[in-house]
Enzyme design. Structure first.
Site, PDB file in Angstrom:
ATOM      1  N   ARG A   9     -10.451  -1.321  89.191  1.00 43.96           N
ATOM      2  CA  ARG A   9     -11.596  -0.434  89.436  1.00 43.96           C
ATOM      3  C   ARG A   9     -11.735  -0.234  90.947  1.00 43.96           C
ATOM      4  NH1 ARG A   9     -16.514  -3.424  87.451  1.00 43.96           N
ATOM      5  NH2 ARG A   9     -17.642  -1.561  88.152  1.00 43.96           N
ATOM      6  N   SER A  11     -14.642  -0.505  92.556  1.00 46.77           N
ATOM      7  CA  SER A  11     -15.848  -1.166  93.115  1.00 46.77           C
ATOM      8  C   SER A  11     -15.426  -2.164  94.185  1.00 46.77           C
ATOM      9  CB  SER A  11     -16.601  -1.913  91.996  1.00 46.77           C
ATOM     10  OG  SER A  11     -15.866  -3.075  91.592  1.00 46.77           O
ATOM     11  N   LYS A  80     -14.672 -11.745  82.019  1.00 51.05           N
ATOM     12  CA  LYS A  80     -15.814 -11.550  81.096  1.00 51.05           C
ATOM     13  C   LYS A  80     -15.977 -10.088  80.699  1.00 51.05           C
ATOM     14  CE  LYS A  80     -19.812 -10.922  84.124  1.00 51.05           C
ATOM     15  NZ  LYS A  80     -21.165 -11.421  84.407  1.00 51.05           N
ATOM     16  N   ASP A  81     -15.323  -9.168  81.437  1.00 54.64           N
ATOM     17  CA  ASP A  81     -15.408  -7.747  81.079  1.00 54.64           C
ATOM     18  C   ASP A  81     -14.280  -7.322  80.135  1.00 54.64           C
ATOM     19  OD1 ASP A  81     -17.600  -7.511  82.715  1.00 54.64           O
ATOM     20  OD2 ASP A  81     -16.450  -6.811  84.449  1.00 54.64           O
ATOM     21  N   THR A 124     -32.283  -7.724  85.576  1.00 48.33           N
ATOM     22  CA  THR A 124     -30.982  -7.923  84.938  1.00 48.33           C
ATOM     23  C   THR A 124     -30.882  -6.967  83.756  1.00 48.33           C
ATOM     24  OG1 THR A 124     -29.443  -9.428  83.854  1.00 48.33           O
ATOM     25  CG2 THR A 124     -31.787  -9.807  83.418  1.00 48.33           C
ATOM     26  N   SER A 126     -28.457  -7.768  81.550  1.00 45.12           N
ATOM     27  CA  SER A 126     -27.738  -8.617  80.596  1.00 45.12           C
ATOM     28  C   SER A 126     -28.740  -9.251  79.634  1.00 45.12           C
ATOM     29  CB  SER A 126     -26.999  -9.717  81.372  1.00 45.12           C
ATOM     30  OG  SER A 126     -26.811 -10.857  80.553  1.00 45.12           O
ATOM     31  N   LEU A 127     -28.540  -9.022  78.339  1.00 41.01           N
ATOM     32  CA  LEU A 127     -29.449  -9.629  77.347  1.00 41.01           C
ATOM     33  C   LEU A 127     -29.360 -11.152  77.418  1.00 41.01           C
ATOM     34  CD1 LEU A 127     -28.793  -7.283  74.264  1.00 41.01           C
ATOM     35  CD2 LEU A 127     -30.692  -7.186  75.914  1.00 41.01           C
ATOM     36  N   ARG A 128     -28.172 -11.672  77.722  1.00 37.81           N
ATOM     37  CA  ARG A 128     -27.995 -13.123  77.818  1.00 37.81           C
ATOM     38  C   ARG A 128     -28.864 -13.674  78.951  1.00 37.81           C
ATOM     39  NH1 ARG A 128     -25.429 -15.894  81.465  1.00 37.81           N
ATOM     40  NH2 ARG A 128     -24.455 -14.011  82.322  1.00 37.81           N
ATOM     41  N   ARG A 129     -28.856 -13.012  80.084  1.00 39.81           N
ATOM     42  CA  ARG A 129     -29.670 -13.462  81.210  1.00 39.81           C
ATOM     43  C   ARG A 129     -31.161 -13.260  80.922  1.00 39.81           C
ATOM     44  NH1 ARG A 129     -25.495 -10.730  85.596  1.00 39.81           N
ATOM     45  NH2 ARG A 129     -24.110 -12.541  85.776  1.00 39.81           N
ATOM     46  N   ARG A 146     -29.026  -1.745  86.911  1.00 38.97           N
ATOM     47  CA  ARG A 146     -27.583  -1.478  86.852  1.00 38.97           C
ATOM     48  C   ARG A 146     -27.087  -1.225  88.279  1.00 38.97           C
ATOM     49  NH1 ARG A 146     -24.350   0.527  83.081  1.00 38.97           N
ATOM     50  NH2 ARG A 146     -22.768  -0.316  84.474  1.00 38.97           N
ATOM     51  N   GLY A 147     -25.829  -0.947  88.388  1.00 36.45           N
ATOM     52  CA  GLY A 147     -25.237  -0.672  89.703  1.00 36.45           C
ATOM     53  C   GLY A 147     -24.386  -1.848  90.137  1.00 36.45           C
ATOM     54  N   ASN A 148     -23.631  -1.657  91.218  1.00 38.98           N
ATOM     55  CA  ASN A 148     -22.764  -2.758  91.654  1.00 38.98           C
ATOM     56  C   ASN A 148     -23.601  -3.844  92.330  1.00 38.98           C
ATOM     57  OD1 ASN A 148     -23.251  -1.969  94.309  1.00 38.98           O
ATOM     58  ND2 ASN A 148     -21.613  -0.437  94.207  1.00 38.98           N
ATOM     59  N   THR A 151     -25.823  -2.974  95.286  1.00 38.96           N
ATOM     60  CA  THR A 151     -26.951  -2.114  94.883  1.00 38.96           C
ATOM     61  C   THR A 151     -28.057  -2.966  94.273  1.00 38.96           C
ATOM     62  OG1 THR A 151     -25.371  -0.362  94.428  1.00 38.96           O
ATOM     63  CG2 THR A 151     -27.566  -0.125  93.441  1.00 38.96           C
ATOM     64  N   ARG A 152     -27.675  -3.907  93.426  1.00 40.66           N
ATOM     65  CA  ARG A 152     -28.685  -4.749  92.763  1.00 40.66           C
ATOM     66  C   ARG A 152     -29.380  -5.662  93.772  1.00 40.66           C
ATOM     67  NH1 ARG A 152     -25.463  -7.154  87.685  1.00 40.66           N
ATOM     68  NH2 ARG A 152     -23.612  -5.991  88.292  1.00 40.66           N
ATOM     69  N   CYS A 237     -22.129  -7.719  74.432  1.00 36.82           N
ATOM     70  CA  CYS A 237     -23.301  -7.148  75.121  1.00 36.82           C
ATOM     71  C   CYS A 237     -24.477  -6.969  74.166  1.00 36.82           C
ATOM     72  CB  CYS A 237     -22.967  -5.786  75.722  1.00 36.82           C
ATOM     73  SG  CYS A 237     -21.756  -5.914  77.019  1.00 36.82           S
TER      74      CYS A 237
HETATM   75  N1  PBG Z   1     -19.456  -6.145  85.276  1.00 35.82           N
HETATM   76  C1  PBG Z   1     -20.295  -7.094  85.936  1.00 35.82           C
HETATM   77  C2  PBG Z   1     -19.506  -8.248  86.448  1.00 35.82           C
HETATM   78  N2  PBG Z   1     -18.276  -8.564  85.994  1.00 35.82           N
HETATM   79  C3  PBG Z   1     -17.874  -9.740  86.662  1.00 35.82           C
HETATM   80  C4  PBG Z   1     -18.885 -10.113  87.535  1.00 35.82           C
HETATM   81  C5  PBG Z   1     -18.932 -11.326  88.389  1.00 35.82           C
HETATM   82  C6  PBG Z   1     -17.594 -11.948  88.657  1.00 35.82           C
HETATM   83  C7  PBG Z   1     -17.046 -12.776  87.508  1.00 35.82           C
HETATM   84  O1  PBG Z   1     -17.731 -13.104  86.529  1.00 35.82           O
HETATM   85  O2  PBG Z   1     -15.890 -13.168  87.657  1.00 35.82           O
HETATM   86  C8  PBG Z   1     -19.889  -9.159  87.446  1.00 35.82           C
HETATM   87  C9  PBG Z   1     -21.148  -9.132  88.259  1.00 35.82           C
HETATM   88  C10 PBG Z   1     -22.205 -10.067  87.721  1.00 35.82           C
HETATM   89  O3  PBG Z   1     -22.188 -10.435  86.536  1.00 35.82           O
HETATM   90  O4  PBG Z   1     -23.061 -10.449  88.557  1.00 35.82           O
END
Ligand code: PBG
Length: 311
Positions: A9, A11, A80-81, A124, A126-129, A146-148, A151-152, A237
């Site tokens: 990506r 980013s 994790k993605d 956040t 993330s539902l987990r968070r 959202r955002g990188n 940005t957050r 998710c």
């Molecule tokens: N798409 C979000 C994402 N994917 C991986 C990371 C962090 C780096 C990782 O888990 O290795 C992040 C940002 C976050 O969760 O704060």
């Protein structure tokens, strides 16, 4: 000498991660060269909360398609993605040494959840968070963000009192921000958090063997166990589960926790086994979670997420 093309990506985090991987690969394969190909993914352009996007791999599938089609020799992803099931013909060729797996709370004072003012707003998507923030402090107001990463972080003090992020992302970007670690024992991270995934074509033995030179056995075992658990119970998710496997010598131990939508109920398990059979360790933990009601929690989440997406 071989010239490899790596897909990533665009980013800052993805480019930083790819840079770290290429530094390690160049050291392990000094005779080879590498070219970086940036590829835009749906996750880079769709700014809805992830649970609202009913698709897997929104940060990964376009890049893996380029690998499948020969437009890149391998991809670098945050593990994790990456969906637990890769596209046909692709393989998780390498898991380098894992960085920190935990989440952190970024706030002006860098303090933990307990120090936030009553009714503070925590960002956040993330539902987990979100559910774990609520379990820790039911008075806090969780708001999607959202955002990188940059940005957050910039939104702290601008509509948010704090945001939850992964420590690995902050450290890989070398960001100078104040944060408090959310201990992995009480704030379960996403399966695979902190690890990277190098994906290649399963028939490309040359690339796989080149990548394998930076494989970390302990990180691989932890990744395989966490992904096997996630696959067994169907987490993602839209059904958030925290899971973390740790290897100590030849023993691999995984802890996992699933929650009800309102956070009032949870199912947590711990399982251990030989590091040489990580998928069995993850699957047995997943089976125990299902025996103890994780399937009902999953249904609870799916019904609620569908309702949110209809509203
Ligand atoms: N798409 C979000 C994402 N994917 C991986 C990371 C962090 C780096 C990782 O888990 O290795 C992040 C940002 C976050 O969760 O704060």
């Amino acid at each position: 000498m071989t010239v490899y093309t790596v897909g990533t990506r665009g980013s800052r985090l993805s480019l930083a991660q790819t840079g770290h991987v290429l530094d390690a690969l160049k050291e392990a394969n000094p005779e080879d060269e590498y070219k970086v190909r940036r590829i835009k993914t749906q996750g880079d352009t769709d700014d809805r909360p992830l649970f609202a996007i009913d698709q897997k791999g929104i940060f990964e599938k376009e890049i893996d398609r380029a690998v499948s089609e020969g437009g890149a020799d391998f991809a670098v992803h945050s593990l994790k993605d990456v969906p637990t099931e890769l596209a046909p013909g692709l393989v998780l060729a390498c898991v380098p040494r894992r960085a920190a797996a935990n989440d952190v709370l970024v706030s002006p004072g860098g303090s933990g959840l307990g120090s936030l003012p009553r009714g503070a707003t925590v960002g956040t998507s993330s539902l987990r968070r979100a559910v774990q923030v609520g379990r820790s402090r039911s008075d806090l107001h969780v708001k999607p963000v959202r955002g990188n990463i940059e940005t957050r972080i910039a939104k702290v003090g601008a509509g948010y009192d704090a945001v939850v992020l992964a420590e690995a992302g902050i450290s890989r970007l070398g960001l100078d921000v104040k944060y408090a670690a959310l201990p992995e024992e009480s704030f379960a991270p996403s399966p695979g958090q902190g690890s990277l995934a190098l994906v290649a074509r399963s028939g490309d033995a040359g690339t796989i063997s080149m990548l394998n030179r930076i494989e970390d056995a302990a990180s691989r075992a932890e990744a395989e166990a966490e992904r096997a658990l996630s696959e067994r119970i169907g987490s993602g998710c839209r059904f958030p589960v925290g899971a973390l496997a740790r290897s100590a010598g030849e023993l691999l131990t995984i802890r996992a926790e699933a929650f009800s939508v309102d956070g009032s109920r949870s199912v947590s398990v711990q399982a251990s086994g030989p590091r040489g059979s990580p998928r069995k360790v993850g699957e047995s933990a997943g089976n125990e979670m299902l025996e103890r009601g994780a399937g009902d929690l999953a249904l609870n989440w799916r019904e609620k997420v569908d309702e949110w997406n209809r509203s």
